[in-house]
Write a protein that holds these residues in place. Sequence first.
Motif, PDB file in Angstrom:
ATOM      1  N   THR A   1      49.279  52.360  22.609  1.00  0.00           N
ATOM      2  CA  THR A   1      48.024  53.927  21.775  1.00  0.00           C
ATOM      3  C   THR A   1      47.772  55.472  22.392  1.00  0.00           C
ATOM      4  O   THR A   1      47.435  56.153  21.614  1.00  0.00           O
TER       5      THR A   1
ATOM      6  N   ASP B   1      44.984  52.739  12.396  1.00  0.00           N
ATOM      7  CA  ASP B   1      45.061  53.100  13.921  1.00  0.00           C
ATOM      8  C   ASP B   1      46.214  53.448  14.538  1.00  0.00           C
ATOM      9  O   ASP B   1      47.424  53.552  13.909  1.00  0.00           O
TER      10      ASP B   1
ATOM     11  N   ARG C   1      39.293  53.572  13.894  1.00  0.00           N
ATOM     12  CA  ARG C   1      40.345  51.822  13.570  1.00  0.00           C
ATOM     13  C   ARG C   1      38.782  51.375  12.260  1.00  0.00           C
ATOM     14  O   ARG C   1      39.017  50.954  11.407  1.00  0.00           O
TER      15      ARG C   1
END
Length: 268
Positions: free
Chosen positions: A130, A80, A54
């Motif tokens: 994530t 991301d 990121r």
Amino acid sequence: MPPLADSPSAHPPLPRPFRLDGRVALVTGAGRGLGFEMAKSLASAGASVVINGRHAGRLEAAAAALAAETGRVVDTAPFDVADPDAGRAAIAAIAQRHGRLDILVNNVGARDRRPLKDFAPGEIASLIATDLVGPMLLAREAAEHMTAHRHGRLITVTSIAGQVANRHDPVYTAAKAGLTGLMRALAVDYARAGITSNAIAPGMFATETNAGLVADAAFSAFVDVRVPLGRWGRPHEIGAAAVFLASDEASFVNGHVLTVDGGQTVRM
């Protein structure tokens, strides 16, 4: 006079094993730690490597370090993994620049050690996005490009936390177990397209993220007892696992979890 059929000179030399020359790899979460080490090993084996994270500044520094250590140019793709549009665009850009994408190492993982009762629903959703949903969508995008070349390697970095559990680590454990299931499903779905899907399950490694635990004498004493090899994993020890699964030597390995934990998960 031509060489005899059974003489060594009658046969072309065998390719060097575990080489990745001509292959293009994307490694997520490779700005440091195990991702960095896997990227280094893939590049050292001849792959053209793109590293993700990121933070663009950290990635550029990591790419420079990798280039210095391997003698190969390493590209960066800052995005991301929890952002589906960013991931899709990044993979398309890699395929356009390099003409292909052969290897995806889904390495990114966020962790938040708390009892489940302390999590708000949005916090659970964020971690799952994530740790599980992002890798799932990246694998889907990568497989589309791999299918065109009838070759690909989907490598998912899970964890021994996907096999065994510790207290106060429920969301991460659930996500890693989910990644194992995803890897097996992809192994079935994409095999006829020439794509294998496998996982690496690291144990306790002395990475930057674990620096506090490594410095904790009591916890390191626990590692000495719990891990049959009696020590933390050294980050460079993860790289060969990625190279093997990415290589032609692993062409018939599909749907497998390669555990790299010094024997921790087999100890009573």
